[in-house]
Design an enzyme around this catalytic site. Structure first.
Site, short mmCIF file in Angstrom:
data_model
loop_
_atom_site.label_atom_id
_atom_site.label_comp_id
_atom_site.label_asym_id
_atom_site.label_seq_id
_atom_site.Cartn_x
_atom_site.Cartn_y
_atom_site.Cartn_z
N LYS A 171 0.84 -1.16 -0.11
CA LYS A 171 -0.24 0.13 -0.10
C LYS A 171 0.75 1.13 0.08
O LYS A 171 1.30 1.82 1.02
CB LYS A 171 -0.98 -0.15 1.32
CG LYS A 171 -1.99 -1.43 1.17
CD LYS A 171 -2.82 -1.43 2.43
CE LYS A 171 -3.65 -2.59 2.23
NZ LYS A 171 -3.15 -3.60 3.19
N TRP B 136 -2.39 0.78 -4.64
CA TRP B 136 -1.99 -0.63 -4.28
C TRP B 136 -0.97 -1.00 -5.28
O TRP B 136 -1.31 -0.96 -6.67
CB TRP B 136 -3.02 -1.74 -4.16
CG TRP B 136 -3.89 -1.47 -3.04
CD1 TRP B 136 -3.85 -0.37 -2.08
CD2 TRP B 136 -5.04 -2.35 -2.61
NE1 TRP B 136 -4.72 -0.73 -1.24
CE2 TRP B 136 -5.34 -1.68 -1.19
CE3 TRP B 136 -5.45 -3.23 -3.13
CZ2 TRP B 136 -6.50 -2.38 -0.74
CZ3 TRP B 136 -6.64 -4.12 -2.38
CH2 TRP B 136 -6.87 -3.59 -1.13
#
Ligand code: ADP
Length: 549
Positions: A444, A449
């Site tokens: 993250k 992501w």
């Protein structure tokens, strides 16, 4: 209105009876360090299974519901136990021999195994544990090994062959309820204690039929399957049960799992199919490159357990072995998806794109994707969420131990009973699953992501990289950033700048790792997957030599 159909329970004993008669001459072939592998026909397996069941019941006092543990490699005796224990109404409990000893003892105690069948060669693992195993009354030793450590131990000790010798070769298998426990397997406990998944006769039976479907592994009695995936790793992905159903031969490597012996058994026994996790295939590929062998019979290779790097798939395709990628987990028995391209794409440029996905769901596995807010996401091939599944061979709970209620922790089961897989990905309109990562491995970075698997797959496409594992590490500015650890091939000269340049263009610029480390090997879990927990700890403890670009 009820149907007019016969209500015949789907029992493992039915699979056994069928295999031992209709496919009587098919074989379980066990590799040895001698000149010839051991060959045993399914008819003999049937007779010996009956003898073992008699011994377990009459000599060891095993009753319905009792747990029978196995601490064994893949071989004929393990196949016999696979069928004897469940068919007589007991519960097979396959023990993962690569678990740390403490965890192994925990699992035996939690399942309350009454009997443990063990390979002689694995006694050095079992003997020190015996004082800690509360429920084990009998140890049955199979095959060669130093047995001196067993003198004076508390459980009674038996020799497998002596135990079954002379007993009746037929057994009146009971008509059990198909929903009863047949086998159990603990997850490898990556986080917290291992969790017990209990398979029923019905779930094993239906799963075996799925394994055998043409759009799945689709093997017939003309095939021989090299079962590298251990019998303790989710029932060797269902192959032993599936074999007795359709009569394909099982080639069992016993403890000879190194690339050299595997290449040798492929060349000499000439299997047509094989199944294992990617790390095994990486090793075999290196072996075949260094010492080419005739592996031309091996037409189909099932790879699962972790993402199969596309480069590995291409390399095997080039050797004439067609890789079929599959996804699953202990909780899904394990077959969840399998990546065969749809008819319209076979033989076209699109085919490879389908084959590198995790694959399509079969009719009995329903799937849905849940977004971060719990909303159900569309199957559009773009919306990424956590995969949830349900079906007749998907776990609905974990084993609580003898007295408790089945465990349904909220992080593993939705309120309406679906299994939360912990895997994040997308599903296309045609039902093809593409996993981007495990929820806990996703990196993250600054609110976006990064898929660790995508970076690994791209890196493993570099000609000088043998293995690559990417993990999230803390970063002051971005929260988390990727750390790339790579194992270079022998004689490789690539430096980090070159590897980074190789990745550029394959992934977005902001995803390129700036932290790099060359390692001797990537640490592996007890079932041969990259152990990212260990890599993260090595980094946190300062045990890695990291270069920052
Ligand atoms: P453990 O969770 O202890 O590793 P399992 O063997 O049950 O034990 O692992 C299941 C997990 O393995 C899945 O949830 C998924 O993350 C991963 N996995 C299995 N097959 C694949 C695949 N083909 N591609 C990517 N990940 C996979």
């Amino acid at each position: 209105m009820l149907s007019t159909m016969q209500d015949v329970p789907l029992l493992i004993s039915r699979i056994l009876r069928h295999g031992a008669t209709v496919h009587a001459s098919s074989q379980v072939i066990t590799w040895t360090d001698g000149a010839e592998p051991r060959r045993r026909s399914f008819a003999e397996i049937g007779s010996r299974t009956a003898q073992l069941a008699h011994a377990l019941r009459d000599e060891l006092g095993v009753r319905e519901g009792d747990r029978v543990g196995t601490l064994m490699w893949n071989h004929a005796e393990h196949v016999e136990t696979y069928f004897a224990a469940p068919s007589m109404g007991a519960v097979l409990h396959t023990l993962n021999l690569r678990l740390p000893p403490q965890q192994l003892a925990w699992v035996v105690n939690h399942a309350e195994d009454r009997v443990v069948l063990v390979d002689g060669s694995l006694l050095p693992l079992l003997v020190p544990l015996l004082p800690h195993l509360r429920s084990v009354e009998h140890v049955v030793v199979s095959g060669p090994g130093d047995r001196s450590g067993l003198e004076g131990v508390r459980p009674r000790v038996h020799d497998y062959e002596e135990l079954i010798a002379g007993r009746p070769t037929a057994y009146d298998w009971p008509e059990l309820d198909e929903r009863r426990a047949a086998a159990m397997c603990y997850t490898s406990g990556t986080t917290g204690d291992p969790k017990g998944v209990v398979f029923s006769h019905r779930s094993v039976y239906l799963h075996s039929m799925q394994v055998n479907m043409a759009q799945s592994m689709g093997l017939t009695d003309a095939d021989t399957s090299l079962v590298v995936v251990p019998q303790f790793h989710v029932n060797a992905w269902g192959l032993p049960h599936a074999a007795l159903m359709t009569g394909f031969n099982l080639l069992m490597p016993d403890r000879f799992l190194q690339p050299g012996p595997l290449a040798e058994m492929i060349e000499s026994v000439r299997p047509t199919h094989a199944a294992a996790v990617p790390t095994i295939w990486q090793g075999l590929l290196a072996e075949l490159t260094a010492r080419p062998r005739d592996v031309s019979t091996l037409g189909q290779v099932t790879i699962g357990g972790s993402a199969c790097p596309p480069a590995l798939m291409e390399a095997f395709d080039a050797l004439g072995m067609r890789v079929c990628h599959a996804w699953g987990m202990t909780e899904t028995s394990p077959l969840g998806t399998i990546a065969r391209a749809p008819g319209h794409a076979v033989g076209t440029d699109e085919e490879f794109g389908y084959r590198v996905t995790q694959g399509r769901f079969p009719a009995s596995v329903e799937a849905r994707l849940r977004g971060p807010d719990g909303d159900t996401l569309p199957w559009d091939g773009r919306s990424a969420g956590e995969l949830e599944v349900r079906g007749p061979w998907i776990a609905g709970a974990y084993y609580p131990g003898p007295d408790g209620e089945p465990l349904r922790p909220a992080e593993k089961f939705s309120e309406d009973g679906w299994l939360k897989t912990g895997d994040v990905g997308t599903i296309t309109q045609e039902g093809y699953l593409a996993l981007t990562d495990r929820a806990k491995d996703v990196i993250k970075s600054g609110g976006e992501w990064i898929s660790s698997v995508e970076l690994e797959n791209a890196l493993m496409g570099h000609p000088e990289v043998a293995e690559a594992a990417v993990v999230a590490v803390p970063d002051e500015k971005w929260g988390e950033r990727p750390l790339a650890t790579v194992v270079l091939k022998e004689g490789a000269t690539a430096d980090f700048e070159a590897l980074r340049a190789f990745l550029a263009g394959k992934v977005a610029r902001w995803q390129l790792p700036e932290r790099w480390s060359v390692v001797q090997t990537v640490p592996k879990t007890s079932v041969g997957k990259f152990d990212k927990k260990v890599i993260r700890k090595q980094y946190a403890d300062g045990d890695l030599d990291v270069t920052q670009l």
